[in-house]
Scaffold this active site. Structure first.
Site, PDB file in Angstrom:
ATOM      1  N   HIS A   1      -4.489  -6.611   0.464  1.00 25.71           N
ATOM      2  CA  HIS A   1      -3.255  -7.009   1.133  1.00 25.71           C
ATOM      3  C   HIS A   1      -2.484  -8.006   0.272  1.00 25.71           C
ATOM      4  O   HIS A   1      -3.032  -8.639  -0.629  1.00 25.71           O
ATOM      5  CB  HIS A   1      -3.556  -7.620   2.507  1.00 25.71           C
ATOM      6  CG  HIS A   1      -4.170  -8.996   2.465  1.00 25.71           C
ATOM      7  ND1 HIS A   1      -3.429 -10.143   2.283  1.00 25.71           N
ATOM      8  CD2 HIS A   1      -5.459  -9.415   2.603  1.00 25.71           C
ATOM      9  CE1 HIS A   1      -4.221 -11.204   2.308  1.00 25.71           C
ATOM     10  NE2 HIS A   1      -5.460 -10.791   2.491  1.00 25.71           N
ATOM     11  N   CYS A   2      -1.188  -8.136   0.609  1.00 22.05           N
ATOM     12  CA  CYS A   2      -0.355  -9.221   0.078  1.00 22.05           C
ATOM     13  C   CYS A   2       0.131 -10.003   1.290  1.00 22.05           C
ATOM     14  O   CYS A   2      -0.674 -10.341   2.155  1.00 22.05           O
ATOM     15  CB  CYS A   2       0.776  -8.677  -0.789  1.00 22.05           C
ATOM     16  SG  CYS A   2       1.777  -7.376  -0.024  1.00 22.05           S
ATOM     17  N   SER A   3       1.402 -10.335   1.386  1.00 21.20           N
ATOM     18  CA  SER A   3       1.904 -11.026   2.577  1.00 21.20           C
ATOM     19  C   SER A   3       2.323 -10.014   3.641  1.00 21.20           C
ATOM     20  O   SER A   3       1.728  -9.956   4.718  1.00 21.20           O
ATOM     21  CB  SER A   3       3.085 -11.936   2.218  1.00 21.20           C
ATOM     22  OG  SER A   3       2.654 -13.049   1.466  1.00 21.20           O
TER      23      SER A   3
ATOM     24  N   THR B   1       1.121  -4.464  -2.084  1.00 20.68           N
ATOM     25  CA  THR B   1       0.107  -3.600  -1.469  1.00 20.68           C
ATOM     26  C   THR B   1       0.503  -2.137  -1.618  1.00 20.68           C
ATOM     27  O   THR B   1      -0.342  -1.280  -1.888  1.00 20.68           O
ATOM     28  CB  THR B   1      -0.055  -3.972   0.013  1.00 20.68           C
ATOM     29  OG1 THR B   1      -0.534  -5.325   0.097  1.00 20.68           O
ATOM     30  CG2 THR B   1      -1.030  -3.056   0.724  1.00 20.68           C
TER      31      THR B   1
END
Length: 265
Positions: free
Chosen positions: A156-158, A164
């Protein structure tokens, strides 16, 4: 739909890449690769769902400064957590996007603002291909996925859409999934986050009454032209995706073999 959606209230775009077909007639294994947004807003009811997946490794593509201002990931068990920041704190486009998200003064970004947020986003996607932190982070993430000890792997990222999304493109291409199927999975983010996107836009305009929602909306969506920009950059710099995997990301034949052994059925 491919694989299964993990129906996490706090990460509504979470989905399993399993079930996607490859061009040679195989399929990505279900329950091995899961893409999500950051896990800090998972609800108590989300945790048993995550527990069923039981990730052995969680790859976090956020920069340290992003982690510091977000709730810490809510995890189940004791997965290995690997931080691979795909970010450039001095890249003007990154700082412009951060300023829009955080409600900061945009006077310093007049030129970027004139080009528009879609232009900023396509610049970021081109950077995904050529930026040193991006090449290091994405390359290491692929190597982690090729090691069975790290599976199931959650990444994941934000927001779980851009970094992602591109890592999903990289992994699925390396596994032999055809581009139309990869593109369809990438674009599903908009469908899965439609209601959340409106909530975020409303919050952003409350914080900055002068912010035009049409400026911010492209930042909260995925668009075909963003993905096209990254594909174009791959062809421009490397000639082919195979060469990008090999020369840009350091994905060796052994890594490709590991991916296929552990992630395809």
């Amino acid at each position: 739909m491919t694989g299964r959606d993990w129906e996490l209230v706090g990460a509504p775009n979470a989905r399993d890449l399993g079930g996607m077909p490859t061009v040679d007639g195989r399929r990505v294994r279900v329950g091995r690769l899961v893409r999500t947004a950051a896990l800090g807003r998972l609800t108590d009811d989300d945790l048993p769902v995550l527990g069923k997946l039981g990730p052995a490794c969680v790859v976090d593509l956020r920069a340290a400064q992003e982690q510091e201002v977000a709730p810490p990931d809510r995890l189940v068990g004791e997965p290995r957590v690997v931080h691979l920041p795909v970010y450039d704190a001095v890249h003007p486009v990154f700082t412009y996007v951060s300023a829009v998200l955080q409600g900061h003064d945009l006077d310093a970004y007049a030129e970027l603002a004139r080009e528009g947020m879609p232009g900023a986003m396509t610049a970021i996607y081109r950077w995904f291909v050529t930026g040193e932190p991006a090449r290091v982070g994405f390359g290491e993430a692929v190597r982690l996925a090729a090691d069975g000890a790290n599976l199931p792997l959650l990444f994941h990222c934000s927001a779980g859409k851009d970094r992602t999304g591109w890592l999903s493109v990289v992994l699925l291409t390396a596994l032999g999934v055809a581009e139309p199927a990869i593109r369809a999975d990438y674009l599903r983010h908009n469908e899965l986050t439609e209601s959340l996107r409106e909530v975020l836009l409303a919050a952003m305009t409350r914080r900055r009454p002068d912010l035009d929602p049409t400026v911010a909306r492209p930042l909260l969506e995925v668009r075909p032209e963003y993905l096209d920009a990254a594909y174009d950059e791959v062809r421009r710099v490397h000639g082919s995706f195979e060469a990008y995997l090999r020369d840009g990301l350091g994905v060796t034949d052994d890594v490709r073999a590991g991916l296929r052994e552990h992630l395809l059925e």
